[in-house]
Structure formats: structure tokens, C-alpha cells
Write a protein that holds these residues in place. Sequence first.
Motif, short mmCIF file in Angstrom:
data_model
loop_
_atom_site.label_atom_id
_atom_site.label_comp_id
_atom_site.label_asym_id
_atom_site.label_seq_id
_atom_site.Cartn_x
_atom_site.Cartn_y
_atom_site.Cartn_z
N THR A 283 2.20 -35.94 -8.25
CA THR A 283 2.73 -35.07 -9.30
C THR A 283 3.56 -33.97 -8.66
O THR A 283 3.41 -33.67 -7.47
N LEU A 284 4.44 -33.40 -9.47
CA LEU A 284 5.24 -32.27 -8.98
C LEU A 284 4.97 -31.03 -9.82
O LEU A 284 5.61 -30.00 -9.61
N VAL A 285 4.04 -31.12 -10.78
CA VAL A 285 3.81 -29.99 -11.68
C VAL A 285 2.51 -29.28 -11.30
O VAL A 285 1.41 -29.81 -11.51
N VAL A 286 2.66 -28.09 -10.75
CA VAL A 286 1.49 -27.34 -10.28
C VAL A 286 0.73 -26.75 -11.47
O VAL A 286 1.32 -26.14 -12.35
N GLY A 287 -0.56 -26.94 -11.47
CA GLY A 287 -1.39 -26.34 -12.51
C GLY A 287 -1.72 -27.30 -13.64
O GLY A 287 -2.54 -27.00 -14.49
N GLU A 288 -1.06 -28.47 -13.66
CA GLU A 288 -1.37 -29.47 -14.69
C GLU A 288 -1.94 -30.72 -14.01
O GLU A 288 -1.81 -30.91 -12.81
N GLN A 289 -2.56 -31.58 -14.81
CA GLN A 289 -3.18 -32.78 -14.26
C GLN A 289 -2.09 -33.77 -13.82
O GLN A 289 -1.05 -33.88 -14.46
N PRO A 290 -2.35 -34.52 -12.74
CA PRO A 290 -1.35 -35.52 -12.32
C PRO A 290 -1.28 -36.66 -13.35
O PRO A 290 -2.32 -37.16 -13.77
N PRO A 291 -0.07 -37.05 -13.78
CA PRO A 291 0.05 -38.12 -14.76
C PRO A 291 -0.65 -39.38 -14.26
O PRO A 291 -0.54 -39.72 -13.08
N GLY A 292 -1.39 -40.03 -15.13
CA GLY A 292 -2.09 -41.26 -14.73
C GLY A 292 -3.56 -40.99 -14.46
O GLY A 292 -4.39 -41.90 -14.49
N TYR A 293 -3.93 -39.74 -14.19
CA TYR A 293 -5.35 -39.40 -13.98
C TYR A 293 -5.88 -38.87 -15.29
O TYR A 293 -5.69 -37.71 -15.62
N ASP A 294 -6.52 -39.76 -16.04
CA ASP A 294 -6.88 -39.37 -17.41
C ASP A 294 -8.40 -39.34 -17.62
O ASP A 294 -8.89 -39.44 -18.73
N THR A 295 -9.14 -39.20 -16.52
CA THR A 295 -10.59 -39.25 -16.68
C THR A 295 -11.28 -37.93 -16.37
O THR A 295 -12.49 -37.89 -16.22
N GLY A 296 -10.53 -36.87 -16.23
CA GLY A 296 -11.21 -35.61 -15.94
C GLY A 296 -10.24 -34.62 -15.35
O GLY A 296 -9.03 -34.74 -15.53
N ASP A 297 -10.78 -33.65 -14.63
CA ASP A 297 -9.94 -32.62 -14.01
C ASP A 297 -9.79 -32.96 -12.53
O ASP A 297 -10.76 -32.94 -11.77
N ALA A 298 -8.55 -33.27 -12.13
CA ALA A 298 -8.30 -33.69 -10.74
C ALA A 298 -8.62 -32.57 -9.74
O ALA A 298 -8.79 -32.84 -8.55
N TYR A 299 -8.69 -31.33 -10.22
CA TYR A 299 -8.90 -30.19 -9.30
C TYR A 299 -10.34 -29.67 -9.31
O TYR A 299 -10.64 -28.70 -8.63
N HIS A 300 -11.18 -30.34 -10.10
CA HIS A 300 -12.53 -29.79 -10.26
C HIS A 300 -13.26 -29.66 -8.92
O HIS A 300 -13.87 -28.63 -8.63
N HIS A 301 -13.17 -30.70 -8.11
CA HIS A 301 -13.91 -30.67 -6.85
C HIS A 301 -13.43 -29.52 -5.95
O HIS A 301 -14.24 -28.75 -5.43
N VAL A 302 -12.12 -29.39 -5.83
CA VAL A 302 -11.63 -28.34 -4.93
C VAL A 302 -11.93 -26.95 -5.48
O VAL A 302 -12.38 -26.05 -4.74
N LEU A 303 -11.74 -26.78 -6.79
CA LEU A 303 -12.03 -25.45 -7.38
C LEU A 303 -13.51 -25.10 -7.24
O LEU A 303 -13.87 -23.98 -6.88
N MET A 304 -14.35 -26.08 -7.50
CA MET A 304 -15.79 -25.84 -7.43
C MET A 304 -16.22 -25.58 -5.98
O MET A 304 -17.12 -24.75 -5.74
N THR A 305 -15.60 -26.26 -5.05
CA THR A 305 -15.95 -26.04 -3.63
C THR A 305 -15.58 -24.62 -3.22
O THR A 305 -16.36 -23.92 -2.55
N ILE A 306 -14.40 -24.17 -3.64
CA ILE A 306 -13.98 -22.81 -3.31
C ILE A 306 -14.93 -21.80 -3.97
O ILE A 306 -15.39 -20.84 -3.34
N LEU A 307 -15.25 -22.06 -5.24
CA LEU A 307 -16.12 -21.13 -5.98
C LEU A 307 -17.53 -21.08 -5.38
O LEU A 307 -18.09 -20.00 -5.16
N LEU A 308 -18.07 -22.27 -5.10
CA LEU A 308 -19.42 -22.31 -4.51
C LEU A 308 -19.47 -21.57 -3.19
O LEU A 308 -20.40 -20.81 -2.91
N THR A 309 -18.45 -21.79 -2.36
CA THR A 309 -18.43 -21.14 -1.05
C THR A 309 -18.29 -19.63 -1.20
O THR A 309 -18.96 -18.86 -0.51
#
Length: 318
Positions: free
Chosen positions: A168-194
Motif C-alpha cells: 500500500t502507499l496510503v499511510v494510516g489506512e488498511q492495505p487494500p486486499g487485507y480485509d480481515t482485521g487491522d493490519a497494524y494491530h500487532h505493531v501498535l499493541m507491541t509498542i503500547l505494551l512495551t
Amino acid sequence: MKPRRSVLAVPGSSQKMIHKAMGLPVDEVFLDLEDAVAPEAKVSARANIVAALHEPGWGEQLRVVRVNDWTTEWTYADVITVVEGAGRELDAILLPKVTDAGQVRALDLLLTQLEKVCGLEVGRIGIEPQLENAMGLRNIDEIATASPRVQALVFGPADFMASLNMRTLVVGEQPPGYDTGDAYHHVLMTILLTARAHGLQAIDGPYLQVRDVDGFRRAAARTAALGFDGKWVLHPDQIDAANEIFSPRQEDYDRAELILEAYAFHTSTAGGARGAVMLGNEMIDEASAKMAQVIAEKGRAAGMSRTTRFTPPQPGQE
Ligand code: GLV
Ligand code: MG
């Protein structure tokens, strides 16, 4: 720690934009020497930044400089020029594209020498490591604890998406084709947990479609709901939205203060020294008080005032 609800990115090469930033109601301004500054302009941008940091027009904002990352030839001179020139005016260094703890330690050592030589309080200038590649995320725990100067962990979505080869080239939105959740959840949660594990702030990165304020609101509301403390803003239109979204809602702030007061009263001897009590239709206990404390602290840091008060029940009224 001072709030970082809105973090304004300003190119260090633009005196005009720096001047405009001085009067804006953001919690932090970071003056950029990295990706918003062309290679030919990097050296002159250092001098611009030093001069701007000394100007009297700044408000209460935290003042931060983003230096170039340690794999470039610019980092050491960025740090030395800015701290020698205006270290007293500087709250923190934003260190981009961090891959490991050694990079944070290197900056810490350099800052310590500079503070000693310049007669500054040793350890006062903070570090905000920016997580924006796969290696950084894998080493995040060591990065977060590499120096007592670390104050906040900052997500860099654009570089991160490039580092992962996200389609994808659009920052802040989901990558087209990934329609099963939030593609950034893991990274955001890892940053938050840490961040939470080590008592640091967690800051979301930019939303690049600056004309789409609704899109910004949606993206900001998602990370605010997770528990992030703030988000970058690139345009004045995004500032009010960020300050509002990363402050508690008035009703939540009121409720949080009410829970704290009710809990303090009911656990006291005068209130019957009880551990779990009813507040309206809700049962509150020590864990409720902890959640309320988080919201109350955020509201107080944001300068909110309450619109309700707790009245202890009269004897025989319960
Ligand atoms: C910011 O630096 C980003 O890469 O998104
Ligand atoms: Mg980046």
C-alpha cells in the motif's frame, strides 16, 4: 510526564513553518532534520533550528528535534550542533529508524558528554526512539530500556510499511486486499505494551492525507481507544482533533474522578472500610479505581475540570 497528545512535525529547513508552529496549541513540536529535509538543506537546517529554539515566541510546547538516524553521516553533527547551540531549550531528541539498544545508548553517551561540556543538567534531555522497521520492533524491549532518558516510544508508519513490504502507499489506512482485521494491530499493541511495561508514553505517527480530517479522526480514535497517549499532526486542521481525541471525554473524566472519590470514601474508616462498593448501578473495587486513576490523570494533565462532585451518603441512606 507532560502530555504529548498532539505532536507537530515541522521541517527544520523552513523558518516560516517553524515560526508558525511556535504559536500553535500542540503539546509537542518536533523540528525535523530527517526525512522532511532534503540532503542539501540538512546542514543549514541545523543552524535554523538552533536559532529558532532561542527565539522568545514559544509557548508551553515540548521542544524536540528529530536527528538523522545512525546509519547516515549526519547524526553526530546533528546532535552536537543542536545541543551545543541550544541544549537548554531542548526537551528531547527524536531518534528515527532505531534498530537496537546500542543506537539509543550511543545517543545517551553523546548527550551526557555534551551536557557536561555545556554545563547542562546531566540526563535532562530525553530520547524518543522511533520504531519504524522490522528490526526495531523485534528489539523494542531492549530499546525501551536502553537509557533512563527514554520518555516515549513513537510509531513511524510510513517507514514501517516500507520495511515490511506492505502492499500500500496510503499511510494510516488498511492495505487494500487485507480485509480481515487491522493490519497494524500487532505493531501498535507491541509498542503500547512495551511503553506501559516500562512507564513510557506511546505515540502514534502521522496521517498523511492532511485534507481528510475525518480520516485523521478515525485513525486517531482507534489508537486513542487502544490506550495511546498521542499522535503526530502535520497540519493545523489536525491539531484540535488530536487534542480532543487524546484527552478523556468529559463524561469519562467526571466519572473517573467520581469513582476515585467514592472509592476513597468507602475504603476509609469513616466510609465503612469496605473493598467493593456500589456507585450507582456499578460495582467498583481496587481495579476500577486503577482504571479511573489513568483517566483522571490524563484529564488533569490536559487541564480538564470536573462538572460533578461526589457527595458521601448520609448515615442510614444506603
Ligand atoms: C514517520 O517517520 C514515518 O515513517 O511514518
Ligand atoms: Mg519515518
